[in-house]
Design a protein around this motif. Structure first.
Motif, PDB file in Angstrom:
ATOM      1  N   GLU A  85     -57.914  31.445 -11.396  1.00  0.00           N
ATOM      2  CA  GLU A  85     -57.044  32.102 -12.381  1.00  0.00           C
ATOM      3  C   GLU A  85     -55.922  32.899 -11.719  1.00  0.00           C
ATOM      4  O   GLU A  85     -54.940  33.253 -12.360  1.00  0.00           O
ATOM      5  N   ASN A  86     -56.050  33.182 -10.430  1.00  0.00           N
ATOM      6  CA  ASN A  86     -54.986  33.928  -9.743  1.00  0.00           C
ATOM      7  C   ASN A  86     -53.926  33.022  -9.117  1.00  0.00           C
ATOM      8  O   ASN A  86     -52.833  33.482  -8.784  1.00  0.00           O
ATOM      9  N   ARG A 117     -50.415  33.089 -10.302  1.00  0.00           N
ATOM     10  CA  ARG A 117     -49.713  34.382 -10.317  1.00  0.00           C
ATOM     11  C   ARG A 117     -49.359  34.895  -8.928  1.00  0.00           C
ATOM     12  O   ARG A 117     -48.720  35.930  -8.790  1.00  0.00           O
ATOM     13  N   LEU A 118     -49.803  34.150  -7.901  1.00  0.00           N
ATOM     14  CA  LEU A 118     -49.614  34.622  -6.523  1.00  0.00           C
ATOM     15  C   LEU A 118     -48.184  35.035  -6.210  1.00  0.00           C
ATOM     16  O   LEU A 118     -47.946  36.024  -5.531  1.00  0.00           O
ATOM     17  N   PHE A 119     -47.231  34.223  -6.707  1.00  0.00           N
ATOM     18  CA  PHE A 119     -45.857  34.404  -6.267  1.00  0.00           C
ATOM     19  C   PHE A 119     -45.069  35.361  -7.160  1.00  0.00           C
ATOM     20  O   PHE A 119     -43.892  35.584  -6.942  1.00  0.00           O
ATOM     21  N   THR A 120     -45.718  35.892  -8.207  1.00  0.00           N
ATOM     22  CA  THR A 120     -44.983  36.834  -9.051  1.00  0.00           C
ATOM     23  C   THR A 120     -44.958  38.201  -8.376  1.00  0.00           C
ATOM     24  O   THR A 120     -45.945  38.625  -7.779  1.00  0.00           O
ATOM     25  N   PRO A 121     -43.800  38.878  -8.489  1.00  0.00           N
ATOM     26  CA  PRO A 121     -43.686  40.184  -7.844  1.00  0.00           C
ATOM     27  C   PRO A 121     -44.770  41.136  -8.335  1.00  0.00           C
ATOM     28  O   PRO A 121     -45.132  41.115  -9.507  1.00  0.00           O
ATOM     29  N   PHE A 122     -45.256  41.933  -7.442  1.00  0.00           N
ATOM     30  CA  PHE A 122     -46.234  42.994  -7.709  1.00  0.00           C
ATOM     31  C   PHE A 122     -47.615  42.490  -8.087  1.00  0.00           C
ATOM     32  O   PHE A 122     -48.465  43.257  -8.508  1.00  0.00           O
TER      33      PHE A 122
END
Ligand SMILES: Nc1ncnc2c1ncn2[C@@H]1O[C@H](COP(=O)(O)OP(=O)(O)O)[C@@H](O)[C@H]1O
Ligand SMILES: [Mg+2]
Length: 452
Positions: A391-392, A395-400
């Protein structure tokens, strides 16, 4: 209808309040384009446009009125609806938060919305009908872009759907715009215009550059401690040798063989220390982006020089499988080094109990990047760490985005990596199995043979 009063025939509301006929009589002037509703013989309402003008004799006496009717039924119906739709469409276009512009075959602007005018600093009427390229494209790339546009119009070249380029505002400022394009065809399938929506990303681009810099500072912070360590050890060794040699020199017990041996050792250590420090300084420097032909294996060695000590400290085994026959790529040495350091630092942090880090370079042909296939070289950075839950992954490359405790990570590393690889028109993939490990794969396009 002869000999009848006109208002008896027309039965319009207007007859009582503001009869245009009377008005023409009073003023002696024509009354133009009243839109009124009249009734026909069957009693149906008919929208008409009426113009009344005085009829005069040669000595200017008014002897009658000519009433001119234009049936607006069609107009009100189909045309009216069309007009309404067009106005509605224009409103939608104007609400849009992006630039919308249509350019016809000749390169002239046939439509532009409010946002577009705002970004460019022109009023609508200053742009419509003008040549887009002459008005809004910087001179140094104007001819080139005109040529490309011509080829797209002639259906000789496929329009690139998404790209970024620079446009020129009325004040002569340059703005970076990210475009999304489509070609418009007529009924027979011929291309007649392009429709583009564009987002002004100038500020975002600037912030991106700043982000890259600030993220670099934070990884520098992480590196500094271990580099100090890395440099301190050999320096301590050198100091001991120097003291030893000094003592031997003073009491006359210097032996040629062992002294040379010790001096050579010091020389090697000093050489390594200088390289590390120089590398750290290079990395810290705020360099201008510069794309040059580079050897990826060299970048990897430069990155490793800065993180090697940390790898050793964390009890991690390092394996390098670097293909010595790699072609060169057109890239920014510093930025690629930053990418590698970010990914390697993440890998180290993912193996708190030690593990193996494997870095592999290879040639990868016919890789799909942004809708086209390219010959690339591939860098794999593989760890045997904690892995990333499914599930991650997205989202790895999204800031913060970070799973690390405060102080360990702010979640900018990979978003910066993504930005840099994007700028190089490359691609980055992740594969991960929780508890087993993660592999990041980077693809960079290799340069054409002819260009070498
Ligand atoms: N090699 C890896 N193994 C496991 N998780 C990783 C790895 N690399 C990145 N991650 C995950 O991606 C997140 C984002 O990484 P990054 O953008 O570098 O930010 P940060 O390292 O500051 O958290 C990390 O918090 C971690 O959860
Ligand atoms: Mg990180």
């Amino acid at each position: 209808m002869l000999h009848q009063n006109c208002c008896d025939i027309l039965k319009s509301d207007l007859c009582e309040d503001a009869c245009p006929l009377e008005k023409a009589l009073e003023t002696g002037k024509p009354v133009f384009s009243y839109e009124i509703v009249i009734s026909n013989k069957a009693g149906d309402k008919v929208p008409v446009n009426i113009t009344t003008s005085p009829l005069r004799t040669s000595d200017n006496q008014i002897i009658g009125i000519v009433e001119n009717f234009r049936d607006l039924t069609k107009h009100k119906g189909l045309w009216g609806r069309l007009r309404e739709e067009r106005n509605k469409a224009q409103q939608y276009l104007n609400i849009a938060g992006v630039i919308i512009v249509a350019i016809n075959e000749e390169g002239t602007v046939s439509l532009i919305n409010k946002k577009g005018c705002g970004v460019l600093g022109y009023r609508e009427e200053e742009i419509i009908g003008k040549n887009w390229f002459d008005l809004c494209v910087p001179e140094d790339v104007r001819e080139e872009r005109k040529d490309t546009f011509k080829r797209v119009m002639a259906d000789k070249e496929q329009e690139v759907e998404d790209y970024e380029n620079i446009i020129l505002t009325k004040l002569g400022e340059e703005r970076i715009v990210a475009w999304h394009n489509a070609t418009l065809r007529d009924g027979s399938g011929r291309i007649v215009a392009t429709l583009s929506s564009g987002e002004d990303v100038t500020i975002r681009k600037q912030t991106e550059e700043e982000l890259i810099r600030s993220e670099k500072l934070s990884s520098l912070g992480q590196l500094a401690a271990s580099v100090v360590h890395e440099v301190n050890n050999p320096l301590a060794g050198i100091m001991i040798y120097v003291k030893l040699l000094l003592k031997k020199y003073r009491n006359g017990s210097i032996q040629m063989d062992s002294t040379e041996d010790q001096l050579l050792k010091m020389d090697r250590e000093l050489d390594r220390t200088t390289r590390i420090i120089r590398n750290l300084l290079d990395f810290a420097r705020q360099s201008e982006p510069s794309m040059k032909p580079i050897e990826i294996n060299k970048v990897i060695e430069a990155a490793l020089l800065l993180v090697e000590n940390q790898i050793n400290l964390e009890n991690i085994g390092l394996e390098k499988n670097l293909d010595p026959q790699l072609p060169v790529v057109q890239a920014d040495f510093d930025k690629i080094q930053q990418v590698l350091i970010n990914i390697i630092l993440n890998a180290i942090q993912a193996m708190p109990e030690g593990g193996d880090l494997t870095i592999t370079t290879s040639v990868a042909k016919h890789i799909r990047i942004n809708h086209s296939y390219k010959d690339t070289l591939r860098i794999d950075i593989k760890d045997t760490g904690i892995g990333i839950p499914k599930e991650n992954l997205s989202r790895l490359f999204t800031p913060f985005f970070t799973t690390k405790e405060k102080g360990k990570g702010v979640g900018l590393g990979l978003s910066v990596v993504h930005g840099i690889i994007g700028k190089h028109k490359g691609k980055i993939d992740v594969e991960s199995v929780p508890d087993r490990g993660t592999t990041f794969s980077i693809y960079l396009e290799v340069m054409d043979e002819q260009k070498d």
